[in-house]
Design a protein around this motif. Structure first.
Motif, mmCIF file in Angstrom:
data_model
loop_
_atom_site.group_PDB
_atom_site.id
_atom_site.type_symbol
_atom_site.label_atom_id
_atom_site.label_comp_id
_atom_site.label_asym_id
_atom_site.label_seq_id
_atom_site.Cartn_x
_atom_site.Cartn_y
_atom_site.Cartn_z
ATOM 1 N N SER A 2 0.837 -1.191 0.000
ATOM 2 C CA SER A 2 0.000 0.000 0.000
ATOM 3 C C SER A 2 0.874 1.245 0.000
ATOM 4 N N ILE A 55 4.500 -0.569 4.571
ATOM 5 C CA ILE A 55 3.424 -1.461 4.998
ATOM 6 C C ILE A 55 3.664 -2.845 4.394
ATOM 7 N N GLY A 56 3.371 -3.882 5.166
ATOM 8 C CA GLY A 56 3.461 -5.237 4.639
ATOM 9 C C GLY A 56 4.874 -5.790 4.619
ATOM 10 N N GLN A 58 6.343 -7.717 7.235
ATOM 11 C CA GLN A 58 6.510 -8.641 8.363
ATOM 12 C C GLN A 58 7.726 -9.535 8.182
ATOM 13 N N ASP A 81 6.799 0.087 15.231
ATOM 14 C CA ASP A 81 5.946 -0.447 14.167
ATOM 15 C C ASP A 81 5.122 0.728 13.637
ATOM 16 N N PHE A 83 3.158 1.406 11.338
ATOM 17 C CA PHE A 83 1.813 1.287 10.782
ATOM 18 C C PHE A 83 0.902 0.399 11.631
ATOM 19 N N CYS A 84 1.401 0.042 12.824
ATOM 20 C CA CYS A 84 0.604 -0.744 13.777
ATOM 21 C C CYS A 84 0.063 -2.010 13.112
ATOM 22 N N GLU A 85 0.942 -2.736 12.437
ATOM 23 C CA GLU A 85 0.495 -3.895 11.672
ATOM 24 C C GLU A 85 1.321 -5.150 11.916
ATOM 25 N N LEU A 86 2.459 -5.011 12.584
ATOM 26 C CA LEU A 86 3.310 -6.173 12.789
ATOM 27 C C LEU A 86 2.755 -7.060 13.897
ATOM 28 N N ASN A 87 2.949 -8.361 13.754
ATOM 29 C CA ASN A 87 2.572 -9.325 14.790
ATOM 30 C C ASN A 87 3.854 -9.982 15.278
ATOM 31 N N SER A 98 1.245 2.257 22.432
ATOM 32 C CA SER A 98 0.577 2.543 21.164
ATOM 33 C C SER A 98 0.276 4.028 21.116
#
Length: 232
Positions: A2, A55-56, A58, A81, A83-87, A98
């Motif tokens: 994105s 983004i994207g 990981q 992180d 974009f607050c998207e990593l696990n 956060s």
């Protein structure tokens, strides 16, 4: 992947520039790729070793984690992180904070008369103590020689009432590390107005866990989170 909105991109890159300046002052080993900024050396307290830039990513971040962990086996270290998207829970990381990115161009204001900029190493030490720093120095005196960085303060040399840091990345002006001894907000102390007086109509950017920043005139650009590695 994105596309990242332009103002959010400015906020992230300004923050990377600031973190890089602090880490460089402590002898970092940095690289920057399309996906992330990384310090394979030891970052000072409160400063990350990895900041994601896309983004994207990981898989790419997991690879970097393995490399950074080798050089930081005796201490915990962090990942921003963006974009607050990593696990990262499955890797033993703990999410400790956060917040949101903020940014925008504010209306011009009069020159502040009650804010000044640190000029000496001794005064910088006083500033850091007022901010809440411990015995281990985070903000070393060579940062005073970096024309991009200003340590702002309000109050007397021996009684600093409030402060913040500005970082001039060129396209934007980043602000961070604000504080006041009586817990007043960024706006209540006039810190945002002071930063705006030197922004030259460029966007002001920052990140914060304080939702009240939405009331400053800055736009909420999106969430971020901070992870910390497992106990060594």
């Amino acid at each position: 992947m994105s596309k990242v909105a332009p103002l959010l991109r400015l906020a992230i890159e300004d923050n990377i520039g600031w973190c890089s300046a602090v880490c460089t002052a402590h002898g970092s080993r940095e690289t920057t790729s399309r996906d992330a900024w990384v310090n394979r050396g030891a970052s000072p307290p409160f400063y990350p070793n990895i900041i994601s830039r896309q983004i994207g990513v990981q898989d790419e971040i997991e690879t970097l984690i393995g490399e950074v962990a080798i050089a930081n086996q005796s201490k915990r270290w962090g990942i921003k992180d963006s974009f607050c998207e990593l696990n990262l829970s499955d890797l033993g990381f703990e999410r400790i904070q956060s917040g949101s990115w903020y940014g925008g161009t504010l209306a011009a204001n009069a020159e502040p008369t009650d804010w000044n900029i640190i000029r000496s190493p001794e005064h910088l030490r006083s500033w850091e103590k007022a901010w809440g720093g411990g015995e281990d120095r985070i903000f070393t005196e060579n940062l005073l020689l970096d024309h991009r960085i200003s340590f702002w303060f309000k109050g007397g040399d021996d009684a600093i009432e409030a402060g913040f840091i500005s970082f001039d990345s060129g396209p934007s002006l980043g602000i961070s590390n604000w504080f006041s001894q009586d817990d007043r907000s960024l706006v209540q102390t006039g810190a945002l107005q002071a930063a705006n007086s030197v922004s030259r109509r460029r966007p002001i950017v920052c990140w914060s866990a304080d939702d009240a920043l939405r009331e400053t005139g800055l736009s909420d650009l999106g969430p971020l989170q901070v992870w910390i590695s497992p106990t060594a």
